[in-house]
Write an enzyme that holds these catalytic residues in place. Structure first.
Site, PDB file in Angstrom:
ATOM      1  N   VAL A   1       0.862  -1.313   0.131  1.00 40.37           N
ATOM      2  CA  VAL A   1      -0.203   0.104   0.056  1.00 40.37           C
ATOM      3  C   VAL A   1       0.935   1.425  -0.051  1.00 40.37           C
ATOM      4  O   VAL A   1       0.739   2.250  -0.740  1.00 40.37           O
ATOM      5  CB  VAL A   1      -0.874   0.050   1.216  1.00 40.37           C
ATOM      6  CG1 VAL A   1      -1.723   1.375   1.322  1.00 40.37           C
ATOM      7  CG2 VAL A   1      -1.956  -1.120   1.280  1.00 40.37           C
TER       8      VAL A   1
ATOM      9  N   ASP B   1      10.355   3.110   6.882  1.00 40.70           N
ATOM     10  CA  ASP B   1       9.810   1.702   6.871  1.00 40.70           C
ATOM     11  C   ASP B   1      10.991   1.088   7.817  1.00 40.70           C
ATOM     12  O   ASP B   1      12.291   1.236   7.846  1.00 40.70           O
ATOM     13  CB  ASP B   1      10.135   0.994   5.761  1.00 40.70           C
ATOM     14  CG  ASP B   1       9.164  -0.217   5.826  1.00 40.70           C
ATOM     15  OD1 ASP B   1       8.215  -0.711   5.247  1.00 40.70           O
ATOM     16  OD2 ASP B   1       9.770  -1.332   6.547  1.00 40.70           O
TER      17      ASP B   1
ATOM     18  N   ARG C   1      14.298  -4.000   3.403  1.00 42.64           N
ATOM     19  CA  ARG C   1      13.233  -3.224   2.381  1.00 42.64           C
ATOM     20  C   ARG C   1      13.957  -2.032   2.062  1.00 42.64           C
ATOM     21  O   ARG C   1      13.667  -1.800   0.849  1.00 42.64           O
ATOM     22  CB  ARG C   1      11.843  -3.299   3.099  1.00 42.64           C
ATOM     23  CG  ARG C   1      10.932  -2.447   2.364  1.00 42.64           C
ATOM     24  CD  ARG C   1      10.345  -3.409   1.156  1.00 42.64           C
ATOM     25  NE  ARG C   1       9.187  -2.646   0.840  1.00 42.64           N
ATOM     26  CZ  ARG C   1       8.606  -3.028  -0.538  1.00 42.64           C
ATOM     27  NH1 ARG C   1       9.487  -3.793  -1.266  1.00 42.64           N
ATOM     28  NH2 ARG C   1       7.602  -2.464  -0.914  1.00 42.64           N
TER      29      ARG C   1
ATOM     30  N   THR D   1      -6.608  -0.570   7.276  1.00 37.05           N
ATOM     31  CA  THR D   1      -8.037  -0.925   7.351  1.00 37.05           C
ATOM     32  C   THR D   1      -8.237  -1.192   9.017  1.00 37.05           C
ATOM     33  O   THR D   1      -7.495  -2.053   9.716  1.00 37.05           O
ATOM     34  CB  THR D   1      -8.318  -2.288   6.556  1.00 37.05           C
ATOM     35  OG1 THR D   1      -7.989  -1.733   5.244  1.00 37.05           O
ATOM     36  CG2 THR D   1      -9.697  -2.418   6.874  1.00 37.05           C
TER      37      THR D   1
ATOM     38  N   CYS E   1      -6.676  -8.687   3.089  1.00 32.09           N
ATOM     39  CA  CYS E   1      -7.965  -7.887   3.226  1.00 32.09           C
ATOM     40  C   CYS E   1      -9.145  -8.731   3.397  1.00 32.09           C
ATOM     41  O   CYS E   1      -9.727  -8.933   4.467  1.00 32.09           O
ATOM     42  CB  CYS E   1      -8.055  -7.007   1.997  1.00 32.09           C
ATOM     43  SG  CYS E   1      -6.696  -5.883   1.668  1.00 32.09           S
TER      44      CYS E   1
END
Length: 427
Positions: free
Chosen positions: A18, A36, A41, A123, A263
């Site tokens: 995202v 991050d 990463r 979310t 999700c």
């Protein structure tokens, strides 16, 4: 109050599926830094490669986006956007640990020298942004919401592997704790996407909209899975039934299968958790989750029934969906675990998944040579990666022992008249 200008600095916290695509788009218009905590990463992104495949190397290398592992580098940002995961725990209860951790970290670098807006994209169930995150920022920073900082919420709608509905093309739902913040965030996101923005009535309304989007899909897929189970008892392929039913103009075209990922396989539990806090038992939502969570065992049991005895089984695919390397909440693991419990020797192959991640997350060893020169009692196509869909008849014959089973969970081979000395099964 935060004012948007070409000089505004934006920090995106969390550079996964995202956060990274959003940060890259924001960097086209604003001074943007991505934060991050994963050093590997960050190093890979600085080197111009995104292992998730969401941003191609060319656009990533051309981006003006800055990177850091340290939240202190977000201290001078005007807008901070939190895009960390929101998983569930072993009991399917919301795990707000990543959100709380990111919130504490960003609150620790805030001061009263400028007014900031903190936006959440993760979310959550309705109320988390204002009832948990806002007070937590106040406690850690000593600052006051509505004076030193303001809150916003804009639910992410990233679909991993989808190159059509990307963050720069979809409509973005936006909300703020007041009209001014909401309008400012609409202006910011409006520069990112050609799909436009929708200003939700409130932060809670935006949080609720996101969680029901995925709960609705989960329930619809659960119906397909339930009828697939029913039709199996009638020796009917659910795909044949859906082909016929789908000719009606208002029939909703969903497909059965394994429902995992970060999700659809998770968000309904956030909504059901909040509902139960309010004293309401969400029967439809939990029933859908129960059906979908049971499909892995159902598939494994059907494979076992066809084989009649334990054997060597090749499972093709481990990621939660086709065309992506994402292993989060993969329900293929349920198939594998059940097959092993039934006594089968299971070999797992996936050309996109990271072997180290598969080992770390699930204790599974990916066999890169599984398609070369070995035969199996059953071959189970669990994820419709292109490499598997495009396997020719000769290769499939090479993989399945005479009298063995070719199991096509996704129905990806159902239109092919594959000839061979094996049996075929699909949902």
């Amino acid at each position: 109050m935060t004012k948007l200008s070409p000089e505004s600095k934006i920090a995106v916290i969390g550079l996964g599926y995202v956060g990274l695509p959003l940060a890259v788009q924001l960097a086209k218009h604003f001074d943007t830094i991505g934060i991050d905590v994963n050093a590997a990463r960050v190093a890979a992104l600085k080197g111009g490669h995104d292992s998730t495949g969401e941003v191609a190397d060319g656009p990533l290398q051309a981006s003006k986006l800055a990177y850091s592992e340290s939240m202190s580098d977000a201290a001078d940002a005007d807008i901070l956007i939190v895009t960390v995961p929101t998983p569930v725990d072993a009991a399917n209860q919301p795990d707000l640990g990543p959100v709380r951790g990111a919130t504490r970290a960003l609150a620790g670098v805030l001061d009263d020298r400028k007014v900031r807006t903190i936006v959440y994209e993760s979310t959550v169930y309705p109320g988390v942004t204002e009832e948990i995150c806002g007070p937590l920022i106040e406690d850690v920073s000593g600052l006051k919401q509505g004076t030193h900082f303001f809150l916003g919420y804009s639910p992410e709608r990233i679909n991993p592997g989808d190159k059509v509905h990307t963050v720069d093309k979809i409509m973005k739902v936006v909300s703020g704790e007041n009209a001014e913040i909401g309008n400012m965030l609409c202006e910011m996101y409006g520069q990112v996407t050609s799909g436009g923005t929708f200003l939700a009535a409130s932060i809670k309304a935006a949080e609720a909209a996101k969680v029901i989007e995925n709960a609705q899909r989960d329930i619809n897929i659960a119906f397909m899975n339930e009828i697939a189970v029913i039709f199996q008892k009638m020796d009917l392929s659910v795909h044949d039934v859906l082909d016929a039913a789908g000719t009606k103009w208002n029939f909703l075209k969903f497909s059965p299968g394994l429902v995992g990922g970060h999700c659809i396989g998770v968000d309904p539990y956030y909504l059901s958790y909040k509902a139960q806090q309010l004293g309401h038992l969400p029967r439809v939502i939990l029933a859908g989750r129960s059906i979908n969570d049971g499909m892995g065992a159902f598939v494994a049991d059907r494979v076992h029934d066809h084989l009649l005895k334990a054997g060597n089984v090749l499972v093709l695919g481990l990621t939660f969906k086709e065309g992506v390397p994402d292993l989060r909440n993969s329900k293929v693991v349920d198939v594998i675990d059940r097959l092993k419990w039934l006594g089968h020797n299971v070999t797992v192959h996936d050309p996109l998944a990271d072997p180290a991640e598969a080992e770390e997350e699930y204790g599974l060893t990916l066999d890169s040579g599984a398609l070369d020169g070995r035969k199996y009692d059953a071959v189970v196509m669990a994820v419709a990666h292109d490499e598997y869909v495009n396997l020719d008849d000769a290769k499939l014959n090479d993989l399945v022992k005479p009298g063995g089973l070719l199991a096509d969970i996704k129905g990806a081979w159902r239109e092919r008249d594959i000839q061979g000395d094996f049996r075929r099964w699909q949902l």
